[in-house]
Scaffold this motif. Structure first.
Motif, PDB file in Angstrom:
ATOM      1  N   MET A 146       0.820  -1.191   0.000  1.00 53.75           N
ATOM      2  CA  MET A 146       0.000   0.000   0.000  1.00 53.75           C
ATOM      3  C   MET A 146       0.863   1.254   0.000  1.00 53.75           C
ATOM      4  O   MET A 146       0.490   2.235  -0.620  1.00 53.75           O
ATOM      5  CB  MET A 146      -0.933   0.006   1.218  1.00 53.75           C
ATOM      6  N   TYR A 147       1.974   1.182   0.698  1.00 54.88           N
ATOM      7  CA  TYR A 147       2.864   2.349   0.766  1.00 54.88           C
ATOM      8  C   TYR A 147       3.505   2.603  -0.602  1.00 54.88           C
ATOM      9  O   TYR A 147       3.578   3.748  -1.038  1.00 54.88           O
ATOM     10  CB  TYR A 147       3.937   2.115   1.827  1.00 54.88           C
ATOM     11  N   ALA A 148       3.926   1.550  -1.270  1.00 55.31           N
ATOM     12  CA  ALA A 148       4.581   1.702  -2.573  1.00 55.31           C
ATOM     13  C   ALA A 148       3.616   2.212  -3.641  1.00 55.31           C
ATOM     14  O   ALA A 148       4.022   2.903  -4.565  1.00 55.31           O
ATOM     15  CB  ALA A 148       5.189   0.372  -3.010  1.00 55.31           C
ATOM     16  N   MET A 149       2.337   1.872  -3.507  1.00 51.69           N
ATOM     17  CA  MET A 149       1.346   2.308  -4.482  1.00 51.69           C
ATOM     18  C   MET A 149       0.646   3.601  -4.054  1.00 51.69           C
ATOM     19  O   MET A 149      -0.349   3.999  -4.646  1.00 51.69           O
ATOM     20  CB  MET A 149       0.329   1.195  -4.708  1.00 51.69           C
ATOM     21  N   HIS A 150       1.142   4.229  -2.991  1.00 55.24           N
ATOM     22  CA  HIS A 150       0.660   5.520  -2.492  1.00 55.24           C
ATOM     23  C   HIS A 150      -0.790   5.482  -1.987  1.00 55.24           C
ATOM     24  O   HIS A 150      -1.497   6.485  -2.038  1.00 55.24           O
ATOM     25  CB  HIS A 150       0.811   6.612  -3.550  1.00 55.24           C
ATOM     26  N   PHE A 151      -1.231   4.314  -1.503  1.00 52.57           N
ATOM     27  CA  PHE A 151      -2.519   4.241  -0.830  1.00 52.57           C
ATOM     28  C   PHE A 151      -2.396   4.696   0.614  1.00 52.57           C
ATOM     29  O   PHE A 151      -3.364   5.090   1.231  1.00 52.57           O
ATOM     30  CB  PHE A 151      -3.074   2.817  -0.848  1.00 52.57           C
ATOM     31  N   SER A 152      -1.182   4.569   1.151  1.00 52.30           N
ATOM     32  CA  SER A 152      -0.959   4.870   2.558  1.00 52.30           C
ATOM     33  C   SER A 152       0.328   5.665   2.720  1.00 52.30           C
ATOM     34  O   SER A 152       1.306   5.431   2.011  1.00 52.30           O
ATOM     35  CB  SER A 152      -0.871   3.561   3.353  1.00 52.30           C
ATOM     36  N   LYS A 153       0.311   6.576   3.666  1.00 50.90           N
ATOM     37  CA  LYS A 153       1.522   7.328   3.997  1.00 50.90           C
ATOM     38  C   LYS A 153       2.261   6.701   5.175  1.00 50.90           C
ATOM     39  O   LYS A 153       3.325   7.153   5.557  1.00 50.90           O
ATOM     40  CB  LYS A 153       1.153   8.766   4.350  1.00 50.90           C
ATOM     41  N   VAL A 154       1.684   5.649   5.756  1.00 48.68           N
ATOM     42  CA  VAL A 154       2.310   4.946   6.870  1.00 48.68           C
ATOM     43  C   VAL A 154       3.375   4.016   6.303  1.00 48.68           C
ATOM     44  O   VAL A 154       3.085   3.176   5.448  1.00 48.68           O
ATOM     45  CB  VAL A 154       1.266   4.144   7.683  1.00 48.68           C
ATOM     46  N   ILE A 155       4.597   4.158   6.782  1.00 46.56           N
ATOM     47  CA  ILE A 155       5.682   3.337   6.253  1.00 46.56           C
ATOM     48  C   ILE A 155       5.527   1.898   6.736  1.00 46.56           C
ATOM     49  O   ILE A 155       4.957   1.647   7.801  1.00 46.56           O
ATOM     50  CB  ILE A 155       7.065   3.905   6.660  1.00 46.56           C
ATOM     51  N   PRO A 156       5.999   0.932   5.950  1.00 48.28           N
ATOM     52  CA  PRO A 156       5.872  -0.470   6.352  1.00 48.28           C
ATOM     53  C   PRO A 156       6.557  -0.795   7.680  1.00 48.28           C
ATOM     54  O   PRO A 156       6.157  -1.722   8.365  1.00 48.28           O
ATOM     55  CB  PRO A 156       6.533  -1.234   5.211  1.00 48.28           C
ATOM     56  N   GLY A 157       7.535  -0.030   8.051  1.00 47.65           N
ATOM     57  CA  GLY A 157       8.267  -0.311   9.281  1.00 47.65           C
ATOM     58  C   GLY A 157       7.787   0.473  10.479  1.00 47.65           C
ATOM     59  O   GLY A 157       8.543   0.670  11.427  1.00 47.65           O
ATOM     60  N   PHE A 158       6.519   0.892  10.494  1.00 43.31           N
ATOM     61  CA  PHE A 158       6.069   1.730  11.614  1.00 43.31           C
ATOM     62  C   PHE A 158       6.108   0.988  12.941  1.00 43.31           C
ATOM     63  O   PHE A 158       6.260   1.609  13.986  1.00 43.31           O
ATOM     64  CB  PHE A 158       4.683   2.317  11.339  1.00 43.31           C
ATOM     65  N   LEU A 159       6.010  -0.330  12.922  1.00 39.47           N
ATOM     66  CA  LEU A 159       6.105  -1.082  14.177  1.00 39.47           C
ATOM     67  C   LEU A 159       7.536  -1.103  14.715  1.00 39.47           C
ATOM     68  O   LEU A 159       7.744  -1.300  15.908  1.00 39.47           O
ATOM     69  CB  LEU A 159       5.618  -2.518  13.976  1.00 39.47           C
ATOM     70  N   ALA A 160       8.495  -0.883  13.847  1.00 40.59           N
ATOM     71  CA  ALA A 160       9.903  -0.879  14.253  1.00 40.59           C
ATOM     72  C   ALA A 160      10.389   0.524  14.613  1.00 40.59           C
ATOM     73  O   ALA A 160      11.557   0.703  14.951  1.00 40.59           O
ATOM     74  CB  ALA A 160      10.767  -1.457  13.131  1.00 40.59           C
ATOM     75  N   GLU A 161       9.499   1.484  14.550  1.00 44.98           N
ATOM     76  CA  GLU A 161       9.859   2.886  14.799  1.00 44.98           C
ATOM     77  C   GLU A 161      10.549   3.121  16.146  1.00 44.98           C
ATOM     78  O   GLU A 161      11.502   3.885  16.214  1.00 44.98           O
ATOM     79  CB  GLU A 161       8.608   3.756  14.679  1.00 44.98           C
ATOM     80  N   PRO A 162      10.132   2.470  17.228  1.00 42.30           N
ATOM     81  CA  PRO A 162      10.840   2.719  18.500  1.00 42.30           C
ATOM     82  C   PRO A 162      12.272   2.175  18.531  1.00 42.30           C
ATOM     83  O   PRO A 162      13.072   2.592  19.361  1.00 42.30           O
ATOM     84  CB  PRO A 162       9.990   1.986  19.539  1.00 42.30           C
TER      85      PRO A 162
END
Length: 128
Positions: free
Chosen positions: A1-17
């Motif tokens: 979804m991120y690559a196709m610009h459906f979402s601005k949430v990066i795939p690694g948001f769970l790894a953000e901390p």
């Protein structure tokens, strides 16, 4: 979804901390994000099996996915995992909501199928 610009949430948001945001925007960071999502899925699947495996139908799994979306997007904004949903574009919120809805449906159906399939198999073995 991120690559196709459906979402601005990066795939690694769970790894953000655990990783810097700039690193998670790279290809390696995307892979790390996918790995974190896989681990998160396994842990949450085990939690579903422990708590809700006897429930049948699509609704328990869908509700489970919505609860996780709420936890990650509403409470996650307090933990600085990402921006609150009201600051994200509407297509991002809807896309991520639908993703977690389908994710919960998959977990719920998989757990319910395995639980009922094992019970049927056990009955056949005990009768024979």
């Amino acid at each position: 979804m991120y690559a196709m610009h459906f979402s601005k949430v990066i795939p690694g948001f769970l790894a953000e901390p655990f990783f810097k945001h700039a690193y998670l925007l790279k290809a390696e960071g995307h892979l790390i994000g996918y790995l974190f999502f896989i681990v998160f899925s396994v842990i949450s699947s085990l939690l579903y099996v422990l708590l809700l495996r006897k429930l049948k139908g699509p609704w328990p799994g869908m509700v489970y996915g919505v609860l996780w979306w709420s936890a990650l997007f509403l409470a996650g904004s307090w933990l600085f995992l990402q921006q609150p949903p009201f600051r994200l574009p509407w297509n991002t919120v809807i896309s991520e909501f639908c993703l977690f809805l389908l994710w919960g449906l998959f977990i719920g159906y998989t757990a319910a199928f395995e639980f009922t399939n094992d019970r049927k198999r056990d009955k056949r073995v005990s009768i024979a």
